[in-house]
Design a protein around this motif. Structure first.
Motif, mmCIF file in Angstrom:
data_model
loop_
_atom_site.group_PDB
_atom_site.id
_atom_site.type_symbol
_atom_site.label_atom_id
_atom_site.label_comp_id
_atom_site.label_asym_id
_atom_site.label_seq_id
_atom_site.Cartn_x
_atom_site.Cartn_y
_atom_site.Cartn_z
ATOM 1 N N LEU A 40 -17.933 -5.610 -0.062
ATOM 2 C CA LEU A 40 -17.355 -5.641 -1.866
ATOM 3 C C LEU A 40 -18.024 -5.770 -1.870
ATOM 4 O O LEU A 40 -18.363 -5.914 -3.893
ATOM 5 N N GLY A 41 -19.006 -7.382 -1.504
ATOM 6 C CA GLY A 41 -19.242 -8.422 -2.544
ATOM 7 C C GLY A 41 -18.830 -8.820 -4.059
ATOM 8 O O GLY A 41 -18.867 -9.413 -4.889
ATOM 9 N N CYS A 42 -18.050 -9.640 -3.387
ATOM 10 C CA CYS A 42 -16.904 -9.920 -4.651
ATOM 11 C C CYS A 42 -16.412 -11.084 -4.179
ATOM 12 O O CYS A 42 -16.222 -11.503 -2.828
ATOM 13 N N LYS A 43 -15.954 -11.976 -5.636
ATOM 14 C CA LYS A 43 -16.142 -13.852 -5.589
ATOM 15 C C LYS A 43 -14.345 -13.626 -6.059
ATOM 16 O O LYS A 43 -14.168 -14.122 -5.583
ATOM 17 N N THR A 44 -14.794 -13.833 -7.421
ATOM 18 C CA THR A 44 -13.518 -14.006 -7.588
ATOM 19 C C THR A 44 -12.882 -12.898 -8.872
ATOM 20 O O THR A 44 -13.912 -12.023 -9.385
ATOM 21 N N MET A 45 -11.866 -12.742 -9.412
ATOM 22 C CA MET A 45 -11.122 -11.992 -10.224
ATOM 23 C C MET A 45 -10.814 -12.741 -11.407
ATOM 24 O O MET A 45 -10.429 -13.185 -11.233
ATOM 25 N N ALA A 46 -11.103 -12.127 -12.464
ATOM 26 C CA ALA A 46 -10.547 -13.226 -13.850
ATOM 27 C C ALA A 46 -9.093 -11.645 -14.353
ATOM 28 O O ALA A 46 -8.845 -10.762 -13.973
ATOM 29 N N LEU A 47 -8.169 -13.080 -14.865
ATOM 30 C CA LEU A 47 -6.909 -12.637 -14.481
ATOM 31 C C LEU A 47 -6.346 -13.065 -16.165
ATOM 32 O O LEU A 47 -6.483 -14.156 -16.651
ATOM 33 N N CYS A 48 -5.415 -11.772 -16.702
ATOM 34 C CA CYS A 48 -4.756 -12.482 -18.040
ATOM 35 C C CYS A 48 -3.590 -12.897 -17.993
ATOM 36 O O CYS A 48 -2.943 -12.021 -17.708
ATOM 37 N N PRO A 49 -3.110 -13.730 -18.502
ATOM 38 C CA PRO A 49 -1.544 -14.409 -18.336
ATOM 39 C C PRO A 49 -1.590 -13.454 -19.512
ATOM 40 O O PRO A 49 -1.575 -12.940 -20.616
ATOM 41 N N PRO A 50 0.181 -13.152 -20.381
ATOM 42 C CA PRO A 50 0.998 -12.401 -20.809
ATOM 43 C C PRO A 50 0.688 -12.644 -21.675
ATOM 44 O O PRO A 50 0.279 -11.547 -22.996
ATOM 45 N N ASN A 51 0.203 -13.844 -22.079
ATOM 46 C CA ASN A 51 -0.158 -14.275 -23.885
ATOM 47 C C ASN A 51 -1.374 -14.105 -24.142
ATOM 48 O O ASN A 51 -2.023 -14.664 -25.454
ATOM 49 N N HIS A 52 -2.675 -13.222 -23.318
ATOM 50 C CA HIS A 52 -4.075 -13.339 -23.931
ATOM 51 C C HIS A 52 -3.728 -12.165 -22.998
ATOM 52 O O HIS A 52 -5.229 -12.512 -22.134
ATOM 53 N N PRO A 248 -19.529 -5.290 -6.280
ATOM 54 C CA PRO A 248 -21.543 -5.341 -6.165
ATOM 55 C C PRO A 248 -21.653 -4.677 -4.724
ATOM 56 O O PRO A 248 -23.255 -3.775 -4.958
ATOM 57 N N LYS A 249 -21.025 -4.112 -4.078
ATOM 58 C CA LYS A 249 -21.688 -3.327 -2.912
ATOM 59 C C LYS A 249 -22.125 -1.722 -3.606
ATOM 60 O O LYS A 249 -23.104 -1.056 -2.998
ATOM 61 N N MET A 250 -21.193 -1.364 -4.504
ATOM 62 C CA MET A 250 -20.875 -0.766 -5.401
ATOM 63 C C MET A 250 -22.832 0.041 -5.905
ATOM 64 O O MET A 250 -23.343 1.053 -5.772
ATOM 65 N N VAL A 251 -23.116 -1.019 -6.790
ATOM 66 C CA VAL A 251 -24.261 -1.650 -7.059
ATOM 67 C C VAL A 251 -25.807 -1.258 -6.044
ATOM 68 O O VAL A 251 -26.706 -0.236 -6.507
ATOM 69 N N LYS A 252 -25.988 -2.120 -4.421
ATOM 70 C CA LYS A 252 -26.435 -1.993 -4.132
ATOM 71 C C LYS A 252 -26.197 -0.565 -3.587
ATOM 72 O O LYS A 252 -27.970 -0.229 -2.845
ATOM 73 N N LYS A 253 -25.181 0.342 -3.247
ATOM 74 C CA LYS A 253 -25.712 1.515 -3.063
ATOM 75 C C LYS A 253 -25.884 2.605 -3.676
ATOM 76 O O LYS A 253 -26.608 3.514 -2.935
ATOM 77 N N GLY A 254 -26.093 2.238 -4.984
ATOM 78 C CA GLY A 254 -26.523 2.730 -5.727
ATOM 79 C C GLY A 254 -27.675 2.657 -5.772
ATOM 80 O O GLY A 254 -28.873 3.459 -5.379
ATOM 81 N N VAL A 255 -28.630 1.763 -5.645
ATOM 82 C CA VAL A 255 -29.875 1.175 -5.706
ATOM 83 C C VAL A 255 -30.676 1.642 -3.898
ATOM 84 O O VAL A 255 -31.848 2.595 -4.531
ATOM 85 N N PHE A 256 -29.530 1.644 -2.981
ATOM 86 C CA PHE A 256 -30.045 2.940 -2.457
ATOM 87 C C PHE A 256 -30.854 4.199 -1.884
ATOM 88 O O PHE A 256 -31.630 4.536 -1.906
ATOM 89 N N GLN A 257 -29.655 4.162 -2.879
ATOM 90 C CA GLN A 257 -29.863 6.234 -3.154
ATOM 91 C C GLN A 257 -30.703 6.343 -3.484
ATOM 92 O O GLN A 257 -31.137 7.746 -3.623
ATOM 93 N N LEU A 258 -30.569 5.512 -4.642
ATOM 94 C CA LEU A 258 -32.323 5.953 -5.567
ATOM 95 C C LEU A 258 -33.346 5.711 -4.535
ATOM 96 O O LEU A 258 -34.822 5.915 -4.783
ATOM 97 N N GLY A 259 -33.658 4.782 -4.038
ATOM 98 C CA GLY A 259 -34.529 4.455 -2.207
ATOM 99 C C GLY A 259 -34.654 5.711 -1.543
ATOM 100 O O GLY A 259 -36.409 5.866 -2.074
ATOM 101 N N GLU A 260 -33.671 6.870 -1.742
ATOM 102 C CA GLU A 260 -33.785 7.890 -0.648
ATOM 103 C C GLU A 260 -34.032 8.658 -1.676
ATOM 104 O O GLU A 260 -35.199 9.341 -1.140
ATOM 105 N N ALA A 261 -33.477 8.427 -3.039
ATOM 106 C CA ALA A 261 -34.273 10.547 -3.640
ATOM 107 C C ALA A 261 -35.852 10.110 -3.970
ATOM 108 O O ALA A 261 -36.257 11.083 -3.896
#
Ligand code: HMG
Length: 370
Positions: A40-52, A248-261
């Motif tokens: 998926l190309g992910c590293k860390t996810m930001a999370l909110c504590p209950p007070n933020h 991030p992998k979704m974005v890569k797939k989008g760019v390769f879609q452009l390449g194909e198109a």
């Protein structure tokens, strides 16, 4: 740049104070860490504590953008539009902008409203502000546009590793940071790719359909921009191409879609992705999908350090689905990029939590939601 150019006069970012590495989540869910990091190309996810939550994130980011703008001679009395794009609304009637206006003590002769269209809502709020300025109705007034979200899926949902949170604020007026071109390239088609029925806490997703809709929207919007010109030459003229980043992998797939198109070789498409797209996602990989804010976090990264006159493109996507491709030209304020300090400060202050902390955080949220 034309004398009547409209754009971003001040820009600020904010990430909440907690984060979880996707490898920790993989261990918790019994998944291969490489599925989340490489697949998926992910590293860390930001999370909110209950007070933020979203209100605190929105107020923090708005204060940052306004302080920066005031230091440059801006005046809060000129704000006549407060538009908040979000899909983390707190109420079916009262807009999130009213909660933000309370926090900022903004009242008086201004329009204040919330815009909803999944991850596309922030871009729509921005386009409305730009077109309001271009129409002449704004006169000398400016808009404060916010894109803020906390993206959470049900526990164990396939979308869980893509979760995230973040907020972006833009004062829309003089194009000090970047001018936004009046002409943009929208595309929409009704689909149930990702949606959250009223009263439900988490989205429902048709994963493969959502990928197909996103790729289709990328192709159609870029076809709108390119028209009958040479696609490689048109896109080659941009310093960077920014995308909505669900992962991030979704974005890569989008760019390769452009390449194909457009009939590019795999090597040329890969080079375009490596040089003009991948670097824009540096901050997205640290916060995960921040829904409405995701694209604008990538845009902020791409603008940072640009010389005045350099151009970028920005592809917005919101499930349901609606998409739009915008083009921006860096202004004199992009080179110094004071919003880098927002990311540096928030990253330095945030706490990386363990999978046990994450389980406890999710449990506390379910109790609060009952
Ligand atoms: P999934 O179905 O569990 O994952 O969830 P998968 O089986 O498709 O695997 C994902 C990738 O990891 C694949 O790569 C696998 O091969 C790879 P690909 O073949 O696609 O290139 N993989 C591995 N790689 C290395 N080592 C391994 C390994 N195992 C597998 N061991 C899904 C994926 C996207 C469905 C899920 O994350 C999801 O539901 N996400 C939410 C929906 C989403 O983000 N959709 C994107 C488009 S819609 C959008 O952008 C709008 C949105 O932001 C909301 C809004 O508008 O408000 C979501």
């Amino acid at each position: 740049m034309s004398q009547n150019a409209v754009g971003i006069a001040s820009l600020a970012l904010h990430l909440p104070p907690l984060a979880l590495a996707v490898e920790e989540l993989a261990t918790l869910r019994g998944a291969e860490p490489a599925k989340y990091t490489l697949g998926l190309g992910c590293k860390t996810m930001a999370l909110c504590p209950p007070n933020h939550g979203v209100v605190e994130m929105a107020a923090t980011v708005a204060e940052r953008a306004l302080a920066r703008w005031e230091a440059d001679g801006g005046d809060r009395d000129r704000i006549a539009l407060l538009g908040v794009g979000t899909e983390s609304a707190l109420d079916m009637s009262r807009p999130l902008s009213a909660f933000v206006a309370d926090a900022l003590d903004l009242r008086g002769a201004l329009r204040s409203y919330e815009v909803k269209h999944a991850c596309y809502g922030g871009t729509l709020a921005l386009r409305q502000a730009v077109e309001w300025r271009l129409s002449g109705a704004a006169q000398d007034k400016v808009a404060l546009v916010l894109a803020v979200d906390q993206a959470l899926y049900a526990e164990e949902d396939p979308g869980e590793p893509t979760q995230g949170a973040g907020a972006v604020a833009m004062v829309v007026g003089e194009p000090t940071v970047a001018a936004i071109a009046p002409i943009s390239h929208p595309w929409s088609e009704p689909a149930f790719d990702f949606w959250r029925p009223v009263g439900e806490a988490f989205p429902r997703v048709q994963g493969q359909l959502s990928l197909d809709c996103y790729k289709r929207a990328v192709e159609q919007c870029f076809r709108g921009l390119v028209g009958d010109r040479d696609a490689a030459a048109v896109l080659g003229a941009f310093h960077a191409l920014c995308f909505h980043v669900p992962f991030p992998k979704m974005v890569k797939k989008g760019v390769f879609q452009l390449g194909e198109a457009f009939g590019w070789s795999e090597a040329d498409t890969a080079a375009l992705y490596r040089d003009k797209v991948e670097p824009t996602m540096e901050w997205n990989q640290l916060c995960g999908n921040a829904y409405t804010a995701s694209l604008w976090i990538a845009v902020a990264r791409a603008l940072a350090g640009l010389a005045a006159g350099e151009r970028i493109a920005a592809f917005s996507y919101g499930s349901g689905f609606g998409a739009e491709l915008l083009t921006l030209t860096a202004g004199p304020g992009a080179a110094a990029a004071p919003w880098r300090a927002d990311i540096e400060a928030d990253l330095a202050a945030r706490r990386l939590i363990t999978s046990d902390d994450y389980t406890a955080l999710r449990a506390a949220e379910s109790v609060a939601a009952e």
